[in-house]
Design a protein around this motif. Structure first.
Motif, PDB file in Angstrom:
ATOM      1  N   PRO A   1      14.577  22.563  50.615  1.00  0.00           N
ATOM      2  CA  PRO A   1      15.741  22.939  51.540  1.00  0.00           C
ATOM      3  C   PRO A   1      16.394  21.515  52.227  1.00  0.00           C
ATOM      4  CG  PRO A   1      13.821  23.342  53.045  1.00  0.00           C
ATOM      5  CD  PRO A   1      13.432  22.933  51.410  1.00  0.00           C
ATOM      6  N   THR A   2      15.688  20.404  52.105  1.00  0.00           N
ATOM      7  CA  THR A   2      16.188  19.236  52.679  1.00  0.00           C
ATOM      8  C   THR A   2      15.789  17.969  51.852  1.00  0.00           C
ATOM      9  OG1 THR A   2      14.142  18.575  53.864  1.00  0.00           O
ATOM     10  CG2 THR A   2      15.904  20.012  55.079  1.00  0.00           C
ATOM     11  N   ALA A   3      16.356  16.941  51.931  1.00  0.00           N
ATOM     12  CA  ALA A   3      16.042  15.802  51.110  1.00  0.00           C
ATOM     13  C   ALA A   3      14.582  15.254  51.455  1.00  0.00           C
ATOM     14  CB  ALA A   3      17.138  14.491  51.369  1.00  0.00           C
ATOM     15  N   GLU A   4      14.176  15.370  52.644  1.00  0.00           N
ATOM     16  CA  GLU A   4      12.934  15.065  52.779  1.00  0.00           C
ATOM     17  C   GLU A   4      11.897  16.141  52.159  1.00  0.00           C
ATOM     18  OE1 GLU A   4       9.423  14.765  56.598  1.00  0.00           O
ATOM     19  OE2 GLU A   4      11.570  14.269  56.955  1.00  0.00           O
ATOM     20  N   ALA A   5      12.289  17.221  52.323  1.00  0.00           N
ATOM     21  CA  ALA A   5      11.437  18.322  51.445  1.00  0.00           C
ATOM     22  C   ALA A   5      11.375  17.856  49.985  1.00  0.00           C
ATOM     23  CB  ALA A   5      11.680  19.671  51.757  1.00  0.00           C
ATOM     24  N   LEU A   6      12.435  17.551  49.309  1.00  0.00           N
ATOM     25  CA  LEU A   6      12.355  17.201  48.040  1.00  0.00           C
ATOM     26  C   LEU A   6      11.587  15.871  47.920  1.00  0.00           C
ATOM     27  CD1 LEU A   6      13.383  18.015  45.105  1.00  0.00           C
ATOM     28  CD2 LEU A   6      15.180  16.115  45.585  1.00  0.00           C
ATOM     29  N   MET A   7      11.702  14.969  48.764  1.00  0.00           N
ATOM     30  CA  MET A   7      10.863  13.667  48.564  1.00  0.00           C
ATOM     31  C   MET A   7       9.331  14.281  48.587  1.00  0.00           C
ATOM     32  SD  MET A   7      10.627  10.528  48.381  1.00  0.00           S
ATOM     33  CE  MET A   7       8.788  10.412  47.720  1.00  0.00           C
ATOM     34  N   ARG A   8       9.112  14.957  49.410  1.00  0.00           N
ATOM     35  CA  ARG A   8       7.505  15.295  49.542  1.00  0.00           C
ATOM     36  C   ARG A   8       7.268  16.224  48.087  1.00  0.00           C
ATOM     37  NH1 ARG A   8       5.138  14.826  54.206  1.00  0.00           N
ATOM     38  NH2 ARG A   8       6.157  14.063  56.137  1.00  0.00           N
ATOM     39  N   SER A   9       7.882  16.894  47.836  1.00  0.00           N
ATOM     40  CA  SER A   9       7.467  17.602  46.498  1.00  0.00           C
ATOM     41  C   SER A   9       7.556  16.714  45.364  1.00  0.00           C
ATOM     42  CB  SER A   9       8.514  18.692  46.232  1.00  0.00           C
ATOM     43  OG  SER A   9       9.997  18.127  45.910  1.00  0.00           O
TER      44      SER A   9
ATOM     45  N   GLU B   1      17.963   9.548  56.907  1.00  0.00           N
ATOM     46  CA  GLU B   1      19.188   9.723  57.389  1.00  0.00           C
ATOM     47  C   GLU B   1      19.892  10.721  56.783  1.00  0.00           C
ATOM     48  OE1 GLU B   1      20.879   5.941  56.537  1.00  0.00           O
ATOM     49  OE2 GLU B   1      18.964   4.919  57.279  1.00  0.00           O
ATOM     50  N   ARG B   2      20.356  11.746  57.379  1.00  0.00           N
ATOM     51  CA  ARG B   2      21.221  12.895  56.911  1.00  0.00           C
ATOM     52  C   ARG B   2      20.241  13.740  56.056  1.00  0.00           C
ATOM     53  NH1 ARG B   2      26.362  10.472  54.674  1.00  0.00           N
ATOM     54  NH2 ARG B   2      26.186  12.521  53.273  1.00  0.00           N
ATOM     55  N   GLY B   3      20.563  14.390  55.033  1.00  0.00           N
ATOM     56  CA  GLY B   3      19.837  15.129  54.164  1.00  0.00           C
ATOM     57  C   GLY B   3      19.369  16.487  54.648  1.00  0.00           C
ATOM     58  N   GLY B   4      20.121  16.972  55.670  1.00  0.00           N
ATOM     59  CA  GLY B   4      19.598  18.402  56.106  1.00  0.00           C
ATOM     60  C   GLY B   4      20.190  19.638  55.309  1.00  0.00           C
ATOM     61  N   LEU B   5      19.920  20.754  55.748  1.00  0.00           N
ATOM     62  CA  LEU B   5      20.432  21.638  55.572  1.00  0.00           C
ATOM     63  C   LEU B   5      21.788  21.912  55.086  1.00  0.00           C
ATOM     64  CD1 LEU B   5      18.383  24.446  57.479  1.00  0.00           C
ATOM     65  CD2 LEU B   5      17.690  23.795  55.224  1.00  0.00           C
ATOM     66  N   LEU B   6      22.888  21.163  55.935  1.00  0.00           N
ATOM     67  CA  LEU B   6      24.010  21.464  55.735  1.00  0.00           C
ATOM     68  C   LEU B   6      24.698  20.235  55.010  1.00  0.00           C
ATOM     69  CD1 LEU B   6      25.110  22.987  58.915  1.00  0.00           C
ATOM     70  CD2 LEU B   6      24.647  24.315  56.758  1.00  0.00           C
ATOM     71  N   ASP B   7      24.079  19.034  55.020  1.00  0.00           N
ATOM     72  CA  ASP B   7      24.486  17.790  54.268  1.00  0.00           C
ATOM     73  C   ASP B   7      24.751  18.137  52.742  1.00  0.00           C
ATOM     74  OD1 ASP B   7      24.631  16.391  56.801  1.00  0.00           O
ATOM     75  OD2 ASP B   7      22.572  16.252  56.427  1.00  0.00           O
ATOM     76  N   SER B   8      25.311  16.996  52.095  1.00  0.00           N
ATOM     77  CA  SER B   8      25.360  16.878  50.617  1.00  0.00           C
ATOM     78  C   SER B   8      24.704  15.677  50.034  1.00  0.00           C
ATOM     79  CB  SER B   8      27.008  17.125  50.267  1.00  0.00           C
ATOM     80  OG  SER B   8      27.431  15.688  50.814  1.00  0.00           O
ATOM     81  N   ALA B   9      24.432  14.706  51.216  1.00  0.00           N
ATOM     82  CA  ALA B   9      23.616  13.566  50.677  1.00  0.00           C
ATOM     83  C   ALA B   9      22.620  13.149  51.785  1.00  0.00           C
ATOM     84  CB  ALA B   9      24.616  12.640  50.107  1.00  0.00           C
ATOM     85  N   GLY B  10      21.661  12.248  51.464  1.00  0.00           N
ATOM     86  CA  GLY B  10      20.633  11.930  52.421  1.00  0.00           C
ATOM     87  C   GLY B  10      19.805  10.779  52.013  1.00  0.00           C
ATOM     88  N   THR B  11      19.072  10.121  52.667  1.00  0.00           N
ATOM     89  CA  THR B  11      18.163   8.974  52.333  1.00  0.00           C
ATOM     90  C   THR B  11      16.940   9.299  53.030  1.00  0.00           C
ATOM     91  OG1 THR B  11      18.799   7.267  54.016  1.00  0.00           O
ATOM     92  CG2 THR B  11      20.003   7.624  51.885  1.00  0.00           C
ATOM     93  N   VAL B  12      15.734   9.037  52.445  1.00  0.00           N
ATOM     94  CA  VAL B  12      14.504   8.833  52.861  1.00  0.00           C
ATOM     95  C   VAL B  12      13.729   7.773  52.535  1.00  0.00           C
ATOM     96  CG1 VAL B  12      12.183  10.281  52.904  1.00  0.00           C
ATOM     97  CG2 VAL B  12      14.363  11.558  52.658  1.00  0.00           C
ATOM     98  N   THR B  13      13.213   6.812  53.637  1.00  0.00           N
ATOM     99  CA  THR B  13      12.493   5.835  53.466  1.00  0.00           C
ATOM    100  C   THR B  13      11.084   6.182  53.575  1.00  0.00           C
ATOM    101  OG1 THR B  13      14.320   4.552  54.122  1.00  0.00           O
ATOM    102  CG2 THR B  13      12.042   3.468  54.278  1.00  0.00           C
TER     103      THR B  13
ATOM    104  N   GLY C   1      24.152  22.753  43.971  1.00  0.00           N
ATOM    105  CA  GLY C   1      23.736  23.245  45.238  1.00  0.00           C
ATOM    106  C   GLY C   1      22.189  23.015  45.502  1.00  0.00           C
ATOM    107  N   ARG C   2      21.551  22.169  44.413  1.00  0.00           N
ATOM    108  CA  ARG C   2      20.142  21.827  45.017  1.00  0.00           C
ATOM    109  C   ARG C   2      20.052  20.500  45.027  1.00  0.00           C
ATOM    110  NH1 ARG C   2      16.514  20.381  40.667  1.00  0.00           N
ATOM    111  NH2 ARG C   2      17.853  20.173  38.678  1.00  0.00           N
ATOM    112  N   TRP C   3      18.920  19.812  46.138  1.00  0.00           N
ATOM    113  CA  TRP C   3      18.675  18.746  46.125  1.00  0.00           C
ATOM    114  C   TRP C   3      18.017  17.912  45.061  1.00  0.00           C
ATOM    115  CZ3 TRP C   3      20.585  15.937  49.857  1.00  0.00           C
ATOM    116  CH2 TRP C   3      21.208  16.415  51.046  1.00  0.00           C
ATOM    117  N   VAL C   4      18.514  16.831  44.584  1.00  0.00           N
ATOM    118  CA  VAL C   4      17.970  16.005  43.524  1.00  0.00           C
ATOM    119  C   VAL C   4      17.885  14.415  43.930  1.00  0.00           C
ATOM    120  CG1 VAL C   4      18.568  17.575  41.633  1.00  0.00           C
ATOM    121  CG2 VAL C   4      20.271  15.747  42.509  1.00  0.00           C
ATOM    122  N   TYR C   5      17.028  13.701  43.262  1.00  0.00           N
ATOM    123  CA  TYR C   5      16.736  12.529  43.588  1.00  0.00           C
ATOM    124  C   TYR C   5      17.798  11.491  42.693  1.00  0.00           C
ATOM    125  CZ  TYR C   5      14.550   7.764  42.758  1.00  0.00           C
ATOM    126  OH  TYR C   5      14.234   6.504  42.591  1.00  0.00           O
TER     127      TYR C   5
END
Length: 139
Positions: free
Chosen positions: A41-49, A92-104, A129-133
Motif C-alpha cells: 500500500p505504500t512505498a515503505e511497504a514495497l521496500m520492506r517486501s 518521504e512521501r510514498g503514502g496511500l495518496l502519493d504517486s512517488a516517494g523515497t525510502v532511505t 496503479g501499484r508501487w514499484v522500485y
C-alpha cells in the motif's frame, strides 16, 4: 530462482518472523505481497517486501516489483550473501495518496562470513496503479 531460495521461502512461511523486520509473521506480512494476493500500500511497504524477497532469494518478485524503464532483463542473486536485517532511516512521501516517494534504509548482510551494510535512498513510483522500485542511490 534457485532451489535454495524456494527452500528458504518455504521455511519462512511456518510462522517465523518476516525478514522485513515488521514484527509480524511472514505469512501475514510480505508473503501475500510476494504471492500477488495483495499489493504493497505504500512505498515503505514495497521496500520492506523487496528486502524480504532479497532475504528469501525471490528474484521473480524483485523483477515484478521493478519499474519497467529501469528493470534488468534478469537478476542473479548471490546465494552466499545473506540479508539479515532492515532499518528504515527515513521516508518521504510514498503514502496511500502519493504517486512517488523515497525510502532511505540500511540493509544488513553477511557475505563470506563478513558483516556488511548497504545504505541506499530508493525512489518508488506508481506504475499502473501499484508501487514499484524505480532506482536508488547508494550512500
Amino acid at each position: 530462482m534457485g532451489k535454495g531460495g524456494a527452500r528458504r521461502r518455504a521455511n519462512a512461511t511456518t510462522g517465523r518472523a518476516c525478514p522485513c523486520g515488521s514484527g509480524q509473521a511472514y505469512a501475514q506480512c510480505c508473503a501475500p505481497v510476494h504471492g500477488g494476493a495483495t499489493q504493497a500500500p505504500t512505498a515503505e511497504a514495497l521496500m520492506r517486501s523487496r528486502f524480504s524477497a532479497f532475504a528469501l532469494g525471490d528474484s521473480g518478485y524483485l523483477l515484478r516489483s521493478w519499474h519497467s524503464s529501469t528493470r534488468p532483463a534478469l537478476l542473479d542473486l548471490d546465494p552466499g550473501q545473506r540479508w539479515t536485517r532492515l532499518e528504515i532511516v527515513d521516508t518521504e512521501r510514498g503514502g496511500l495518496l502519493d504517486s512517488a516517494g523515497t525510502v532511505t534504509f540500511h540493509a544488513h548482510y553477511r557475505d563470506a562470513g563478513q558483516a556488511g551494510t548497504l545504505t541506499e535512498r530508493s525512489r518508488f513510483v506508481r506504475e499502473d496503479g501499484r508501487w514499484v522500485y524505480l532506482d536508488g542511490e547508494q550512500r
